[in-house]
Motif scaffolding. Structure first.
Motif, PDB file in Angstrom:
ATOM      1  N   ALA A   6      29.177 -67.839 -65.277  1.00 48.09           N
ATOM      2  CA  ALA A   6      28.594 -68.229 -65.452  1.00 48.09           C
ATOM      3  C   ALA A   6      28.525 -69.288 -65.768  1.00 48.09           C
ATOM      4  CB  ALA A   6      26.508 -67.857 -65.482  1.00 48.09           C
ATOM      5  N   THR A   7      29.215 -69.862 -67.342  1.00 51.86           N
ATOM      6  CA  THR A   7      29.894 -71.200 -67.658  1.00 51.86           C
ATOM      7  C   THR A   7      30.867 -71.461 -66.924  1.00 51.86           C
ATOM      8  OG1 THR A   7      28.718 -70.297 -69.910  1.00 51.86           O
ATOM      9  CG2 THR A   7      30.621 -71.933 -69.455  1.00 51.86           C
ATOM     10  N   VAL A   8      31.658 -70.606 -66.423  1.00 57.85           N
ATOM     11  CA  VAL A   8      33.313 -70.227 -65.510  1.00 57.85           C
ATOM     12  C   VAL A   8      32.862 -71.380 -64.282  1.00 57.85           C
ATOM     13  CG1 VAL A   8      35.228 -70.300 -64.542  1.00 57.85           C
ATOM     14  CG2 VAL A   8      34.730 -69.933 -66.630  1.00 57.85           C
ATOM     15  N   ALA A   9      32.155 -71.314 -63.401  1.00 63.41           N
ATOM     16  CA  ALA A   9      31.348 -70.741 -62.493  1.00 63.41           C
ATOM     17  C   ALA A   9      30.878 -72.592 -62.202  1.00 63.41           C
ATOM     18  CB  ALA A   9      30.447 -70.285 -61.546  1.00 63.41           C
ATOM     19  N   ASP A  10      29.742 -73.024 -63.355  1.00 63.95           N
ATOM     20  CA  ASP A  10      29.198 -74.002 -63.811  1.00 63.95           C
ATOM     21  C   ASP A  10      30.266 -74.928 -64.064  1.00 63.95           C
ATOM     22  OD1 ASP A  10      26.556 -75.631 -64.034  1.00 63.95           O
ATOM     23  OD2 ASP A  10      27.411 -75.816 -66.529  1.00 63.95           O
ATOM     24  N   LEU A  11      31.153 -74.969 -64.196  1.00 58.40           N
ATOM     25  CA  LEU A  11      31.718 -75.917 -65.085  1.00 58.40           C
ATOM     26  C   LEU A  11      32.784 -76.090 -63.987  1.00 58.40           C
ATOM     27  CD1 LEU A  11      33.185 -74.768 -68.606  1.00 58.40           C
ATOM     28  CD2 LEU A  11      32.030 -77.437 -68.310  1.00 58.40           C
ATOM     29  N   GLN A  12      33.593 -75.259 -62.995  1.00 59.29           N
ATOM     30  CA  GLN A  12      34.107 -74.994 -62.168  1.00 59.29           C
ATOM     31  C   GLN A  12      33.228 -76.630 -61.065  1.00 59.29           C
ATOM     32  OE1 GLN A  12      35.369 -71.412 -60.202  1.00 59.29           O
ATOM     33  NE2 GLN A  12      35.109 -72.933 -58.397  1.00 59.29           N
ATOM     34  N   ARG A  13      32.280 -75.639 -60.673  1.00 54.14           N
ATOM     35  CA  ARG A  13      30.651 -76.492 -60.453  1.00 54.14           C
ATOM     36  C   ARG A  13      30.801 -78.295 -60.291  1.00 54.14           C
ATOM     37  NH1 ARG A  13      26.502 -78.821 -60.170  1.00 54.14           N
ATOM     38  NH2 ARG A  13      25.665 -77.400 -62.645  1.00 54.14           N
ATOM     39  N   LYS A  14      31.362 -78.162 -61.644  1.00 56.29           N
ATOM     40  CA  LYS A  14      30.995 -79.873 -61.595  1.00 56.29           C
ATOM     41  C   LYS A  14      32.586 -80.635 -61.969  1.00 56.29           C
ATOM     42  CE  LYS A  14      27.646 -79.399 -65.372  1.00 56.29           C
ATOM     43  NZ  LYS A  14      27.355 -79.185 -67.524  1.00 56.29           N
ATOM     44  N   PHE A  15      33.482 -80.026 -61.980  1.00 54.30           N
ATOM     45  CA  PHE A  15      34.959 -80.594 -62.005  1.00 54.30           C
ATOM     46  C   PHE A  15      35.004 -80.512 -59.624  1.00 54.30           C
ATOM     47  CE2 PHE A  15      36.191 -78.500 -65.361  1.00 54.30           C
ATOM     48  CZ  PHE A  15      36.899 -79.950 -66.212  1.00 54.30           C
ATOM     49  N   GLU A  16      34.167 -79.815 -59.169  1.00 60.08           N
ATOM     50  CA  GLU A  16      34.671 -80.138 -58.083  1.00 60.08           C
ATOM     51  C   GLU A  16      33.655 -81.630 -57.685  1.00 60.08           C
ATOM     52  OE1 GLU A  16      35.841 -75.506 -56.540  1.00 60.08           O
ATOM     53  OE2 GLU A  16      33.558 -76.549 -56.458  1.00 60.08           O
ATOM     54  N   GLU A  17      31.982 -81.576 -58.164  1.00 59.13           N
ATOM     55  CA  GLU A  17      31.212 -82.360 -57.564  1.00 59.13           C
ATOM     56  C   GLU A  17      32.086 -83.195 -58.518  1.00 59.13           C
ATOM     57  OE1 GLU A  17      27.762 -80.562 -58.090  1.00 59.13           O
ATOM     58  OE2 GLU A  17      27.503 -79.628 -56.934  1.00 59.13           O
ATOM     59  N   VAL A  49      29.875 -79.912 -73.725  1.00 57.37           N
ATOM     60  CA  VAL A  49      31.026 -79.642 -74.852  1.00 57.37           C
ATOM     61  C   VAL A  49      31.426 -78.115 -74.657  1.00 57.37           C
ATOM     62  CG1 VAL A  49      31.309 -79.474 -77.409  1.00 57.37           C
ATOM     63  CG2 VAL A  49      30.440 -80.691 -77.044  1.00 57.37           C
ATOM     64  N   ALA A  50      32.598 -77.520 -74.340  1.00 57.70           N
ATOM     65  CA  ALA A  50      32.969 -76.132 -73.434  1.00 57.70           C
ATOM     66  C   ALA A  50      34.345 -75.823 -74.552  1.00 57.70           C
ATOM     67  CB  ALA A  50      33.057 -76.195 -72.306  1.00 57.70           C
ATOM     68  N   LYS A  51      34.130 -74.962 -74.377  1.00 59.18           N
ATOM     69  CA  LYS A  51      35.322 -73.799 -74.955  1.00 59.18           C
ATOM     70  C   LYS A  51      36.139 -74.374 -73.941  1.00 59.18           C
ATOM     71  CE  LYS A  51      32.985 -70.132 -77.284  1.00 59.18           C
ATOM     72  NZ  LYS A  51      32.997 -68.586 -77.757  1.00 59.18           N
ATOM     73  N   ASN A  52      37.713 -74.098 -74.817  1.00 55.67           N
ATOM     74  CA  ASN A  52      39.501 -74.624 -74.259  1.00 55.67           C
ATOM     75  C   ASN A  52      39.513 -73.799 -72.916  1.00 55.67           C
ATOM     76  OD1 ASN A  52      38.779 -76.959 -75.570  1.00 55.67           O
ATOM     77  ND2 ASN A  52      40.233 -76.512 -76.923  1.00 55.67           N
ATOM     78  N   THR A  53      39.104 -71.873 -73.283  1.00 54.26           N
ATOM     79  CA  THR A  53      40.301 -70.916 -71.881  1.00 54.26           C
ATOM     80  C   THR A  53      38.989 -71.454 -71.253  1.00 54.26           C
ATOM     81  OG1 THR A  53      38.760 -69.178 -73.483  1.00 54.26           O
ATOM     82  CG2 THR A  53      41.345 -69.660 -74.400  1.00 54.26           C
ATOM     83  N   LEU A  54      37.462 -71.382 -71.341  1.00 57.18           N
ATOM     84  CA  LEU A  54      36.972 -71.918 -70.154  1.00 57.18           C
ATOM     85  C   LEU A  54      36.605 -72.835 -69.010  1.00 57.18           C
ATOM     86  CD1 LEU A  54      33.693 -70.524 -71.719  1.00 57.18           C
ATOM     87  CD2 LEU A  54      34.921 -68.764 -70.591  1.00 57.18           C
ATOM     88  N   THR A  55      37.127 -74.051 -69.799  1.00 60.53           N
ATOM     89  CA  THR A  55      37.230 -75.171 -69.457  1.00 60.53           C
ATOM     90  C   THR A  55      38.802 -75.008 -68.216  1.00 60.53           C
ATOM     91  OG1 THR A  55      36.320 -76.275 -71.017  1.00 60.53           O
ATOM     92  CG2 THR A  55      37.989 -77.692 -69.878  1.00 60.53           C
ATOM     93  N   LYS A  56      39.849 -74.364 -69.056  1.00 59.22           N
ATOM     94  CA  LYS A  56      40.981 -74.560 -68.065  1.00 59.22           C
ATOM     95  C   LYS A  56      40.897 -73.669 -67.123  1.00 59.22           C
ATOM     96  CE  LYS A  56      45.991 -73.227 -69.322  1.00 59.22           C
ATOM     97  NZ  LYS A  56      47.058 -72.944 -69.856  1.00 59.22           N
ATOM     98  N   ILE A  57      40.113 -72.819 -67.158  1.00 58.11           N
ATOM     99  CA  ILE A  57      40.311 -71.949 -66.404  1.00 58.11           C
ATOM    100  C   ILE A  57      38.980 -72.584 -64.661  1.00 58.11           C
ATOM    101  CG2 ILE A  57      38.843 -69.424 -65.400  1.00 58.11           C
ATOM    102  CD1 ILE A  57      39.255 -68.357 -68.088  1.00 58.11           C
ATOM    103  N   ALA A  58      38.027 -73.422 -65.457  1.00 59.25           N
ATOM    104  CA  ALA A  58      37.420 -73.542 -64.459  1.00 59.25           C
ATOM    105  C   ALA A  58      37.927 -74.453 -63.547  1.00 59.25           C
ATOM    106  CB  ALA A  58      35.891 -73.781 -64.796  1.00 59.25           C
ATOM    107  N   ALA A  59      38.662 -75.910 -64.164  1.00 57.50           N
ATOM    108  CA  ALA A  59      39.703 -76.751 -64.006  1.00 57.50           C
ATOM    109  C   ALA A  59      40.400 -76.120 -63.022  1.00 57.50           C
ATOM    110  CB  ALA A  59      39.745 -77.536 -64.696  1.00 57.50           C
ATOM    111  N   ASN A  60      41.079 -75.030 -63.140  1.00 56.73           N
ATOM    112  CA  ASN A  60      42.364 -74.511 -62.329  1.00 56.73           C
ATOM    113  C   ASN A  60      41.791 -73.703 -61.221  1.00 56.73           C
ATOM    114  OD1 ASN A  60      44.429 -75.023 -64.120  1.00 56.73           O
ATOM    115  ND2 ASN A  60      44.320 -73.223 -65.249  1.00 56.73           N
ATOM    116  N   ASN A  61      40.526 -73.504 -61.203  1.00 54.21           N
ATOM    117  CA  ASN A  61      40.030 -72.692 -60.380  1.00 54.21           C
ATOM    118  C   ASN A  61      39.509 -73.911 -59.392  1.00 54.21           C
ATOM    119  OD1 ASN A  61      40.068 -70.445 -60.870  1.00 54.21           O
ATOM    120  ND2 ASN A  61      38.151 -70.432 -61.702  1.00 54.21           N
ATOM    121  N   ALA A  62      39.281 -74.736 -59.126  1.00 48.32           N
ATOM    122  CA  ALA A  62      39.216 -76.286 -59.299  1.00 48.32           C
ATOM    123  C   ALA A  62      40.462 -76.954 -58.569  1.00 48.32           C
ATOM    124  CB  ALA A  62      37.965 -77.533 -60.050  1.00 48.32           C
ATOM    125  N   GLY A  63      41.241 -76.235 -58.391  1.00 45.08           N
ATOM    126  CA  GLY A  63      42.388 -77.159 -58.773  1.00 45.08           C
ATOM    127  C   GLY A  63      42.979 -78.425 -59.673  1.00 45.08           C
TER     128      GLY A  63
END
Length: 169
Positions: A6-17, A49-63
């Motif tokens: 859920a955190t990764v999905a939320d971060l990915q959405r924030k990156f994309e928007e 504030v987010a964990k680095n591993t989750l941030t990296k996954i979310a950012a990479n998912n967002a391209g």
């Protein structure tokens, strides 16, 4: 695991928007200082504030791979949904007053930004100032054109008056 997803999905959405994302390190800042920082950018961005591993996954998912090498230590992200220059200025000003905040990188308009480039972005004038300057330049051009159009009939009238005087004489 569901919480992480859920955190990764939320971060990915924030990156994309987001219009832009600015990565900071906040090591040593107090909760009160972080609250002040959030309040200073609230109009144009959210600070998370987010964990680095989750941030990296979310950012990479967002391209976005701009932060892959920068995600170390306590990291926080400013997700910009308004004036990117205003957020960069606010972060720079906060970092001057609180040297423990370090702007590490950014992502803006499809491009990775270094910390120095984020600093250059902060040095730009705000959107409102640039629009006001553009409007002033357009107004000056219109005033010049209006004066030119007003001058033409006046010159023609003086010319016809001189011609009339010459014919009368």
């Amino acid at each position: 695991m569901a919480t992480k997803d859920a955190t990764v999905a939320d971060l990915q959405r924030k990156f994309e928007e987001s219009d832009a994302v600015l990565l900071t390190e906040y090591r040593g800042l107090t909760v009160a200082q972080l609250r002040d920082l959030r309040n200073s950018i609230r109009e144009h961005a959210t600070y998370a504030v987010a964990k680095n591993t989750l941030t990296k996954i979310a950012a990479n998912n967002a391209g976005i791979t701009a932060f892959d090498d920068e995600l170390a230590g306590p990291s926080a992200l400013a997700f910009v949904h308004g004036d990117t220059v205003a957020v960069a200025k606010a972060l720079r000003d906060f970092a001057k007053a609180n040297p423990l905040l370090v702007v590490k990188a950014g992502y803006f308009d499809g491009n990775a930004l270094s910390a120095a480039e984020v600093g250059k972005l902060a040095d730009l004038e705000s959107r409102e100032v640039l629009l006001a300057k553009a409007a002033g330049a357009m107004q000056a051009a219109l005033v010049g054109a209006a004066q030119l159009f007003n001058a033409l009939p006046a010159k023609a009238a003086r010319g016809f008056g001189a011609l009339q005087e010459k014919q009368d004489a």
